[in-house]
Structures are given as structure tokens and as C-alpha cells.
Design an enzyme around this catalytic site. Structure first.
Site, PDB file in Angstrom:
ATOM      1  N   GLY A   1       0.831  -1.221   0.000  1.00 44.20           N
ATOM      2  CA  GLY A   1       0.000   0.000   0.000  1.00 44.20           C
ATOM      3  C   GLY A   1       0.851   1.251   0.000  1.00 44.20           C
TER       4      GLY A   1
ATOM      5  N   ARG B   1       4.117   5.850   1.750  1.00 42.48           N
ATOM      6  CA  ARG B   1       4.663   7.214   1.772  1.00 42.48           C
ATOM      7  C   ARG B   1       4.126   8.013   0.599  1.00 42.48           C
ATOM      8  NH1 ARG B   1      10.575   6.684  -0.962  1.00 42.48           N
ATOM      9  NH2 ARG B   1      10.080   4.807  -2.093  1.00 42.48           N
TER      10      ARG B   1
ATOM     11  N   LYS C   1       4.114  12.428  -2.840  1.00 38.57           N
ATOM     12  CA  LYS C   1       4.980  11.323  -2.422  1.00 38.57           C
ATOM     13  C   LYS C   1       5.949  11.869  -1.380  1.00 38.57           C
ATOM     14  CE  LYS C   1       7.908   7.715  -4.479  1.00 38.57           C
ATOM     15  NZ  LYS C   1       8.427   7.186  -5.752  1.00 38.57           N
TER      16      LYS C   1
ATOM     17  N   ASP D   1       8.753   6.033   7.779  1.00 41.78           N
ATOM     18  CA  ASP D   1       8.363   7.364   8.260  1.00 41.78           C
ATOM     19  C   ASP D   1       7.435   8.085   7.284  1.00 41.78           C
ATOM     20  OD1 ASP D   1      10.074   7.900   6.197  1.00 41.78           O
ATOM     21  OD2 ASP D   1      11.554   8.994   7.393  1.00 41.78           O
ATOM     22  N   GLY D   2       7.168   7.469   6.125  1.00 42.82           N
ATOM     23  CA  GLY D   2       6.274   8.108   5.158  1.00 42.82           C
ATOM     24  C   GLY D   2       6.888   9.302   4.457  1.00 42.82           C
TER      25      GLY D   2
ATOM     26  N   ARG E   1       3.310  13.890  -7.825  1.00 40.21           N
ATOM     27  CA  ARG E   1       3.395  13.004  -8.984  1.00 40.21           C
ATOM     28  C   ARG E   1       2.046  12.943  -9.689  1.00 40.21           C
ATOM     29  NH1 ARG E   1       5.635   6.980  -7.998  1.00 40.21           N
ATOM     30  NH2 ARG E   1       3.779   6.717  -6.730  1.00 40.21           N
TER      31      ARG E   1
ATOM     32  N   ASP F   1       4.420  -4.540  -7.473  1.00 37.26           N
ATOM     33  CA  ASP F   1       3.769  -3.322  -6.967  1.00 37.26           C
ATOM     34  C   ASP F   1       4.286  -2.082  -7.684  1.00 37.26           C
ATOM     35  OD1 ASP F   1       6.020  -4.375  -5.327  1.00 37.26           O
ATOM     36  OD2 ASP F   1       5.986  -2.362  -4.480  1.00 37.26           O
TER      37      ASP F   1
HETATM   38  P1  AMP Z   1       8.947   1.391  -3.257  1.00 37.92           P
HETATM   39  O1  AMP Z   1      10.347   1.072  -2.923  1.00 37.92           O
HETATM   40  O2  AMP Z   1       8.703   2.863  -3.455  1.00 37.92           O
HETATM   41  O3  AMP Z   1       8.394   0.601  -4.383  1.00 37.92           O
HETATM   42  O4  AMP Z   1       8.110   1.032  -1.944  1.00 37.92           O
HETATM   43  C1  AMP Z   1       7.782  -0.279  -1.538  1.00 37.92           C
HETATM   44  C2  AMP Z   1       6.811  -0.217  -0.385  1.00 37.92           C
HETATM   45  O5  AMP Z   1       7.442   0.354   0.777  1.00 37.92           O
HETATM   46  C3  AMP Z   1       5.580   0.630  -0.626  1.00 37.92           C
HETATM   47  O6  AMP Z   1       4.492   0.054   0.055  1.00 37.92           O
HETATM   48  C4  AMP Z   1       5.957   1.948  -0.002  1.00 37.92           C
HETATM   49  O7  AMP Z   1       4.833   2.713   0.339  1.00 37.92           O
HETATM   50  C5  AMP Z   1       6.736   1.506   1.211  1.00 37.92           C
HETATM   51  N1  AMP Z   1       7.715   2.534   1.632  1.00 37.92           N
HETATM   52  C6  AMP Z   1       8.855   2.870   1.020  1.00 37.92           C
HETATM   53  N2  AMP Z   1       9.495   3.837   1.695  1.00 37.92           N
HETATM   54  C7  AMP Z   1       8.735   4.149   2.759  1.00 37.92           C
HETATM   55  C8  AMP Z   1       8.838   5.079   3.843  1.00 37.92           C
HETATM   56  N3  AMP Z   1       9.874   5.913   3.960  1.00 37.92           N
HETATM   57  N4  AMP Z   1       7.850   5.094   4.758  1.00 37.92           N
HETATM   58  C9  AMP Z   1       6.795   4.273   4.654  1.00 37.92           C
HETATM   59  N5  AMP Z   1       6.628   3.371   3.682  1.00 37.92           N
HETATM   60  C10 AMP Z   1       7.578   3.305   2.735  1.00 37.92           C
HETATM   61 MG    MG Z   2       6.632   1.191  -5.204  1.00 36.51          MG
END
Ligand code: AMP
Ligand code: MG
Length: 504
Positions: free
Chosen positions: A100, A103, A123, A135-136, A186, A262
Site C-alpha cells: 500500500g 509514503r 509522495k 516514516d512516510g 506526482r 507493486d
Molecule cells: P517502493 O520502494 O517505493 O516501491 O516502496 C515499496 C513499499 O514500501 C511501498 O508500500 C511503499 O509505500 C513503502 N515505503 C517505502 N518507503 C517508505 C517510507 N519511507 N515510509 C513508509 N513506507 C515506505
Molecule cells: Mg513502489
């Protein structure tokens, strides 16, 4: 009646977003309602004015203080339905039933000037119910990287999410070291992924799958809505879109870096720019991502990985294919078999164009392959080799530019003799051919060392000048731009960047 005079300081117009939200009207299990977490001291880095206009937004309003507060997540625009969407995904081959938007927060959808529905998403706006331990937030480096590379992809004509704005937050995010925080806005045709389907499939929520599939069809593939088997057609459409997308990546030397399910858009756009990179010298085994230890997402593996990801989508759709599960599997298998021919035709056709050939002849694939093999053996720069073919059209006297990129220049000049013989079989005026070559083989790509230099200037000196300049060069990738020659050049040995990071 007296006209009321405004002091501009107190009389700012409300920033207007012409929202027309549909995903937020889906059942509640599709997302979580959540507001961005305000940040201390936001500053505007950039508004993409052209894109703002395309979306029906006023770029001046967006650049105002109120616009900044919105882009920083300190204020929600009117009629926003802020949500974090639910999805699952295979990450490096292992299934995670709930990921989900951890962030990212979707503000809503607008219908753009050409009638296309577009998502507007922040984002890095803080935690959501999907954040798990994170930390989002986002750091300024990955935000600038995504901004630069997604806009470069757009200028190259490759389907992609776009960057509407970037702001810094005035707060630090904790990674290996504390880094300045930032938020990117984005824009995407949608943020729906193969992983979104996997979320419902993993819960055996067939009703959810059906609602999602109907939404995706209505939004991205309306032409198939009335077909006899819309869900079969949906699978075919996504397969075709992904096969063509990955071919277009290979043709510019792009490595996505994290092709988890994803990160695969069902609209066929390049999405989730993390440790992505463009290769300099041609090397099919190139891997830049620091987290891709086994090279699962190496350049040359991207087509087979895309096919694997699409097989995961096909599995999700099986329950929608009808009660006869054997027939459903047979349909899915047949659909997936179309991937290879669609990919090959897009890739080989693209290579022919990169060589300036207008018709397909026997031996063309070998001619292209021999050039690529010579490039590997000679560590020749991928982008410049193709770009400089335009100089070599007339004869061997024009070979030097490309040949000088090869460790053994003869390897190029010998190939170029065969290439010109093949060109001679087509009666196309040289000037026309040169124009076609220069319109397909870019001069400017976001080279890693340039992207890193931009990030260093921003992080170390809060200097966003190099960011602006690089964006300018990349916005017209097919035009030789006097004064920007250095952005064409491959890195010197000491400038080479061999690792890229997602910055999560
Ligand atoms: P991504 O690497 O952007 O494809 O992210 C993979 C998953 O990790 C997704 O569900 C993101 O929302 C979550 N995610 C990545 N970085 C963060 C962050 N700093 N805080 C919370 N969730 C994260
Ligand atoms: Mg992703």
C-alpha cells in the site's frame, strides 16, 4: 458600487484543483482515508508550469504561498479526497500480501485538457496506515532523481508518470545519515498496479477484483468495455502495454531497478523511480541498484521479469474468467504467449529505426545484434554510438565520431561498411534519413553522474541551479543544444557512478 481593492498579500486567490474523484468512491477496503502530516518550513523547489496548465491548474496559483502549503501537505485543496491506496506485491520474487501507499497520498483526480483522467499524488507526505515501520517521508535526493528521470522519459516519448512539483520540507529524514526532506507531486494516468489486483486476489475478494477490473477498463481501456470478454481483453491490453513499454526502455538504455509487481502500472506507464539508471557504455548485465544483489532486475532481464509480473496479473484475473478453471487457465496461458512476439516486434522494430532503416529485411536483426555485440566488447557508449550514426551516413569519412567510442575503432568502421550497404538498399534521401536518425536517437539522457551532481549540489549547498539546468537539457533530448555539450558526454573514469539507491 465601489470596486474593492485587494492588497495582494491578503487577497490571494484560492488555489483551484478541478477534482473529479472516482477511486475514493470505491468501497472502503480499497484505501485508507488519511491526511498529509504538516511540515515545518516548506520551500518551493519547482513547479512544472507546462504540466500544470495541461492539468487545468494555474501555475501561478500553484507557485503562491497557498500552493506551496498544498504541495507540502500542510493544507488540503478544496474537494480533495486524500487517500492512501491498498496494494500487495511480489518484492524480489517474495509475496507481501499488504504493502500500500506507505509514503504517498492521493489528493484526487482531474480531467486534463485533452480529456484524460490523471491522478495527483503527494509522495513523501508522512505516515499512512500502510507505512509499516517507515516514516512516510522522502529525501531530497530521490525526489530530484524521480523528477529528472520521469520528465526525461516523458521528453523521450516513453509512457511515464510525471512530476508536477517538488518542495523541500525544512525537516530532516533519517536514513543512513540525516538528509533534507522533500515531497514530489506526482501525476499518473492512475496509480493502479499489478499489486493492486494482487491485494484483492490474496484475500479471495472476487467482488473487489471485479470492481477494480471494471474501474481499470473504464479508465484505461474503454474500447474493450463492450467486448464479449472484457476481462480477457484487459489482460491482453496490459500485456501489450507492458511489452511495448519494456521494449522502449531497452531502446534508450534504461534500467528500472525495482520491477516488483507493486511497481508495475496497469496503465503501462513507467512508475516508481527508485534506484533506476540509464547505462553509459552498453552492457546488458548492467545493474545499478544497491539492493539488487543478484541482478534480478538487470537491463537484459527486464523483458522476462515483465512477463513474470504479467503472469502474476493473469493469476489474479482467473476468478473473473468464468467458472471453468481449466478454460480460464488456458486463456491466461494463451494471453501470456503474446508477450514475446509483441516485445520482439517492438524491440527489433525500434532497433531498425535506430539504424535508420525503414523496411524490414532479412539480416536486419543480425546487423543490429552485431553492432550491440561490438559495443559490449568495446565498452562503447550506448546513447552516443547511436546518436553519431547520423554523421556516418555518407561514408567512412563520417565514422570517426562513433568509432572513437570503441576501444578498437575498427570494430565500428568494419560494421559501418555493412550498415551502409544495407542502407543503400533503400532509396531514402540522406537528409531525410539524418533527420529520422536524430529524431529517434537522443543526444541527452539523464546520465547517472549528472543526476548525482545535481543531488550533491542540492543536498550540500541547497543549490538547485544544476537541477534546473539539467532539466532544460533533458527537455529537448533530440536537439543538439549549443552550450550543453557536456551533458551529452559519458562520465570520466573518476565521475562514474556504479551504485544507485532507492532512498526509502
Ligand atoms: P517502493 O520502494 O517505493 O516501491 O516502496 C515499496 C513499499 O514500501 C511501498 O508500500 C511503499 O509505500 C513503502 N515505503 C517505502 N518507503 C517508505 C517510507 N519511507 N515510509 C513508509 N513506507 C515506505
Ligand atoms: Mg513502489
Amino acid at each position: 458600487m465601489a470596486t474593492r481593492r485587494c492588497n495582494p498579500k491578503y487577497c490571494e486567490k484560492m488555489v483551484h484543483f478541478p477534482f473529479d474523484n472516482t477511486y475514493a468512491k470505491m468501497p472502503e477496503r480499497f484505501f485508507a482515508k488519511v491526511s498529509p502530516t504538516p511540515v515545518a518550513n516548506p520551500k518551493l523547489v519547482r513547479v512544472n508550469r507546462e504540466l500544470a496548465v495541461e492539468l487545468g491548474l494555474d501555475p501561478d496559483e500553484l507557485s503562491s504561498d497557498e500552493g506551496l502549503q498544498i504541495l507540502a501537505g500542510n493544507k488540503l485543496p478544496e474537494r480533495a479526497d486524500a487517500i492512501a491506496t491498498a496494494y500487495a506485491g511480489h518484492q524480489f520474487g517474495g509475496f507481501v500480501p499488504q504493502l500500500g501507499d506507505g509514503r504517498a497520498i492521493l489528493l484526487g483526480e482531474v480531467i486534463d485538457k485533452s480529456g484524460r483522467r490523471r491522478d495527483i499524488q503527494l509522495k513523501g507526505p508522512g505516515r499512512t496506515p500502510f507505512s509499516r515501520g517507515g516514516d512516510g517521508r522522502a529525501a531530497v535526493g530521490p525526489v530530484l532523481r524521480e523528477y529528472i528521470v520521469s520528465e526525461a522519459m516523458f521528453a523521450l516519448g516513453i509512457p511515464t508518470t510525471r512530476a508536477l512539483a517538488a518542495v523541500t520540507t525544512g525537516e530532516l529524514v533519517m536514513r543512513e545519515t540525516p538528509l533534507p526532506g522533500a515531497i514530489i507531486t506526482r501525476v499518473a494516468s492512475s496509480h493502479l498496479r499489478v499489486g493492486t489486483f494482487q491485494f484483492f486476489a490474496a484475500r479471495r475478494d472476487v467482488e473487489g477484483l471485479r470492481l477494480l477490473a471494471d474501474h481499470v477498463i473504464a479508465r484505461h481501456y474503454p474500447a474493450i468495455a463492450g467486448s464479449a470478454h472484457p476481462y480477457h481483453a484487459l489482460l491482453n491490453e496490459v500485456i501489450e502495454a507492458q511489452a511495448k513499454l519494456v521494449a522502449s526502455w531497452l531502446l534508450v538504455g534504461f534500467i528500472h531497478g525495482v520491477m516488483n509487481t507493486d511497481n508495475v502500472s496497469v496503465a503501462g506507464e513507467t512508475i516508481d523511480y527508485g534506484p533506476c539508471a540509464f547505462m553509459d557504455e552498453y552492457n546488458p548485465e548492467a545493474v545499478f541498484s544497491a539492493i539488487d544483489t543478484f541482478g534480478r532486475y538487470a537491463y537484459y532481464r527486464q523483458p522476462e521479469i515483465a512477463e513474470w509480473n504479467l503472469a502474476r496479473l493473469a493469476e489474479c484475473l482467473l476468478p473473473l474468467f468464468g467458472p471453468d478453471s481449466d478454460a480460464a487457465i488456458a486463456h491466461a496461458t494463451e494471453a501470456l504467449q503474446a508477450f514475446a512476439p509483441i516485445f520482439n516486434s517492438a524491440y527489433q522494430g525500434g532497433l531498425r529505426q535506430k539504424l535508420g532503416l525503414t523496411r524490414e529485411r532479412e539480416g536486419d536483426n543480425e546487423l543490429a545484434r552485431d553492432l550491440l555485440n561490438a559495443m559490449v566488447a568495446n565498452q562503447a557508449d550506448f546513447t552516443l554510438t547511436f546518436r553519431r550514426l547520423a554523421d556516418a551516413l555518407d561514408g567512412p569519412e563520417g565514422d570517426d565520431g562513433a568509432a572513437s567510442l570503441f576501444n578498437h575503432p575498427d570494430d565500428f568502421t568494419e560494421w559501418a561498411v555493412r550498415w551502409r550497404e544495407r542502407l543503400a538498399e533503400e532509396e531514402v534521401p540522406t537528409a531525410e534519413r539524418r533527420r529520422a536518425l536524430l529524431a529517434i536517437n537522443p543526444a541527452y539522457i539523464p546520465r547517472n553522474h549528472r543526476v548525482e551532481a545535481v543531488i550533491r549540489a542540492a543536498v550540500d549547498r541547497e543549490d538547485f541551479g544544476p537541477f534546473e539546468e539539467l532539466l532544460t537539457a533533458l527537455s529537448r533530448p533530440f536537439e543538439d543544444q549549443p552550450g550543453f555539450e557536456h551533458y551529452m558526454e559519458p562520465p570520466k573514469e573518476e565521475e562514474r557512478v556504479l551504485r544507485t539507491f532507492c532512498g526509502t
